[in-house]
Design a protein around this motif. Structure first.
Motif, PDB file in Angstrom:
ATOM      1  N   HIS A   1      54.700 -69.357  24.982  1.00 42.50           N
ATOM      2  CA  HIS A   1      54.373 -69.059  23.592  1.00 42.50           C
ATOM      3  C   HIS A   1      55.620 -68.820  22.743  1.00 42.50           C
ATOM      4  CE1 HIS A   1      50.585 -68.118  25.721  1.00 42.50           C
ATOM      5  NE2 HIS A   1      50.059 -68.652  24.641  1.00 42.50           N
ATOM      6  N   GLN A   2      56.719 -69.471  23.081  1.00 41.92           N
ATOM      7  CA  GLN A   2      57.952 -69.285  22.325  1.00 41.92           C
ATOM      8  C   GLN A   2      57.718 -69.633  20.847  1.00 41.92           C
ATOM      9  OE1 GLN A   2      62.649 -70.427  22.603  1.00 41.92           O
ATOM     10  NE2 GLN A   2      61.317 -71.320  24.096  1.00 41.92           N
TER      11      GLN A   2
ATOM     12  N   ILE B   1      55.046 -72.212  18.361  1.00 37.84           N
ATOM     13  CA  ILE B   1      53.727 -71.794  17.851  1.00 37.84           C
ATOM     14  C   ILE B   1      53.738 -70.979  16.569  1.00 37.84           C
ATOM     15  CG2 ILE B   1      52.692 -71.913  20.153  1.00 37.84           C
ATOM     16  CD1 ILE B   1      52.796 -68.782  20.109  1.00 37.84           C
ATOM     17  N   ASP B   2      54.868 -70.418  16.176  1.00 37.90           N
ATOM     18  CA  ASP B   2      54.929 -69.625  14.947  1.00 37.90           C
ATOM     19  C   ASP B   2      55.471 -70.520  13.825  1.00 37.90           C
ATOM     20  OD1 ASP B   2      55.482 -67.871  12.836  1.00 37.90           O
ATOM     21  OD2 ASP B   2      56.036 -66.233  14.207  1.00 37.90           O
ATOM     22  N   VAL B   3      54.558 -71.167  13.126  1.00 38.65           N
ATOM     23  CA  VAL B   3      54.926 -72.187  12.142  1.00 38.65           C
ATOM     24  C   VAL B   3      55.838 -71.618  11.057  1.00 38.65           C
ATOM     25  CG1 VAL B   3      54.038 -73.803  10.407  1.00 38.65           C
ATOM     26  CG2 VAL B   3      52.843 -73.533  12.601  1.00 38.65           C
ATOM     27  N   GLU B   4      55.515 -70.466  10.517  1.00 36.50           N
ATOM     28  CA  GLU B   4      56.319 -69.884   9.438  1.00 36.50           C
ATOM     29  C   GLU B   4      57.713 -69.500   9.921  1.00 36.50           C
ATOM     30  OE1 GLU B   4      55.688 -70.026   6.180  1.00 36.50           O
ATOM     31  OE2 GLU B   4      53.971 -71.176   6.867  1.00 36.50           O
ATOM     32  N   ARG B   5      57.803 -68.831  11.034  1.00 43.80           N
ATOM     33  CA  ARG B   5      59.116 -68.437  11.560  1.00 43.80           C
ATOM     34  C   ARG B   5      59.944 -69.663  11.932  1.00 43.80           C
ATOM     35  NH1 ARG B   5      60.335 -64.620  16.853  1.00 43.80           N
ATOM     36  NH2 ARG B   5      62.590 -64.584  16.604  1.00 43.80           N
ATOM     37  N   ALA B   6      59.278 -70.677  12.494  1.00 42.38           N
ATOM     38  CA  ALA B   6      59.979 -71.894  12.919  1.00 42.38           C
ATOM     39  C   ALA B   6      60.604 -72.638  11.737  1.00 42.38           C
ATOM     40  CB  ALA B   6      59.034 -72.812  13.690  1.00 42.38           C
ATOM     41  N   LYS B   7      60.028 -72.487  10.553  1.00 45.87           N
ATOM     42  CA  LYS B   7      60.606 -73.148   9.366  1.00 45.87           C
ATOM     43  C   LYS B   7      62.026 -72.661   9.092  1.00 45.87           C
ATOM     44  CE  LYS B   7      56.234 -74.077   7.035  1.00 45.87           C
ATOM     45  NZ  LYS B   7      55.347 -73.706   5.903  1.00 45.87           N
ATOM     46  N   ALA B   8      62.314 -71.412   9.446  1.00 47.81           N
ATOM     47  CA  ALA B   8      63.646 -70.848   9.242  1.00 47.81           C
ATOM     48  C   ALA B   8      64.507 -70.977  10.501  1.00 47.81           C
ATOM     49  CB  ALA B   8      63.531 -69.372   8.849  1.00 47.81           C
TER      50      ALA B   8
ATOM     51  N   ALA C   1      50.720 -74.463  24.805  1.00 46.99           N
ATOM     52  CA  ALA C   1      51.211 -73.088  24.962  1.00 46.99           C
ATOM     53  C   ALA C   1      50.188 -72.237  25.707  1.00 46.99           C
ATOM     54  CB  ALA C   1      51.519 -72.485  23.592  1.00 46.99           C
ATOM     55  N   GLU C   2      48.925 -72.391  25.382  1.00 40.77           N
ATOM     56  CA  GLU C   2      47.875 -71.644  26.078  1.00 40.77           C
ATOM     57  C   GLU C   2      47.790 -72.038  27.549  1.00 40.77           C
ATOM     58  OE1 GLU C   2      45.898 -69.024  25.219  1.00 40.77           O
ATOM     59  OE2 GLU C   2      47.245 -68.986  23.492  1.00 40.77           O
TER      60      GLU C   2
ATOM     61  N   GLY D   1      63.987 -76.428  11.677  1.00 42.04           N
ATOM     62  CA  GLY D   1      63.346 -76.565  10.376  1.00 42.04           C
ATOM     63  C   GLY D   1      61.835 -76.587  10.422  1.00 42.04           C
ATOM     64  N   GLY D   2      61.274 -76.310  11.562  1.00 43.74           N
ATOM     65  CA  GLY D   2      59.828 -76.285  11.745  1.00 43.74           C
ATOM     66  C   GLY D   2      59.513 -76.228  13.224  1.00 43.74           C
ATOM     67  N   PRO D   3      58.244 -76.120  13.556  1.00 35.55           N
ATOM     68  CA  PRO D   3      57.878 -76.035  14.972  1.00 35.55           C
ATOM     69  C   PRO D   3      58.131 -77.359  15.700  1.00 35.55           C
ATOM     70  CG  PRO D   3      55.909 -76.172  13.617  1.00 35.55           C
ATOM     71  CD  PRO D   3      57.073 -76.050  12.680  1.00 35.55           C
ATOM     72  N   ILE D   4      58.463 -77.236  16.965  1.00 33.89           N
ATOM     73  CA  ILE D   4      58.697 -78.414  17.803  1.00 33.89           C
ATOM     74  C   ILE D   4      57.784 -78.365  19.024  1.00 33.89           C
ATOM     75  CG2 ILE D   4      61.081 -78.734  17.054  1.00 33.89           C
ATOM     76  CD1 ILE D   4      61.935 -77.456  19.785  1.00 33.89           C
ATOM     77  N   ALA D   5      57.505 -79.524  19.568  1.00 30.84           N
ATOM     78  CA  ALA D   5      56.715 -79.616  20.795  1.00 30.84           C
ATOM     79  C   ALA D   5      57.543 -79.118  21.971  1.00 30.84           C
ATOM     80  CB  ALA D   5      56.287 -81.066  21.038  1.00 30.84           C
TER      81      ALA D   5
END
Length: 151
Positions: free
Chosen positions: A42-43, A47-54, A36-37, A58-62
């Motif tokens: 930076h979608q 990179i936002d682990v907590e938000r990506a869980k919802a 991302a850097e 179900g979590g962050p993806i590559a």
């Protein structure tokens, strides 16, 4: 174990063959953050682990292009070409990302040699790279990658 291919004639002899699979490698959140850097992508699904869980996965993806960029690391674990002066990435044809790569997944690469065409001083080689997540029903990335090898 890496399969060594002897020169351009050796490549021509393998057209149509699946060359094998790399070992699995784990995609980490640190890799995703560094990608991302490097790219400015930076979608939040990356990179936002907590938000990506919802989120939808179900979590962050590559990033899809992060998955594709694993090719230079994984392909030498499948094959090498000897008897040449150099090889370069020449480009890509069709690239698809059929399914996500969840952070923490194990990914491997499979490579099939599709074609070899003569060019000045060497050959243009087209391969199909298929990136698979361990246990996933569909590949994560399918890409036509093109190399040029020079004698």
């Amino acid at each position: 174990m890496t399969r060594m291919i002897e020169g351009i004639d050796g490549l021509k002899a393998l057209v149509g063959e699946h060359l094998g699979y790399s070992p699995y490698t784990t995609v980490t959140q640190e890799q995703v953050n560094q990608f991302a850097e490097a790219t400015g992508d930076h979608q939040w699904i990356h990179i936002d682990v907590e938000r990506a869980k919802a989120g939808p996965f179900g979590g962050p993806i590559a990033h899809g292009y992060l998955t594709l960029s694993l090719g230079p690391m994984l392909s030498p674990q499948i094959f090498g070409v000897s008897g040449i002066s150099m090889g370069v990435n020449y480009g890509a044809g069709k690239i698809r990302f059929p399914s996500p790569v969840p952070v923490g997944s194990n990914v491997r690469l499979g490579a099939t040699l599709k074609s070899v065409e003569d060019v000045a001083g060497g050959a243009q080689v087209t391969m199909e790279f298929v990136f698979e997540c361990e246990g996933a029903p569909k590949p994560s990335c399918v890409a036509e990658v093109i190399f040029r090898y020079y004698e």
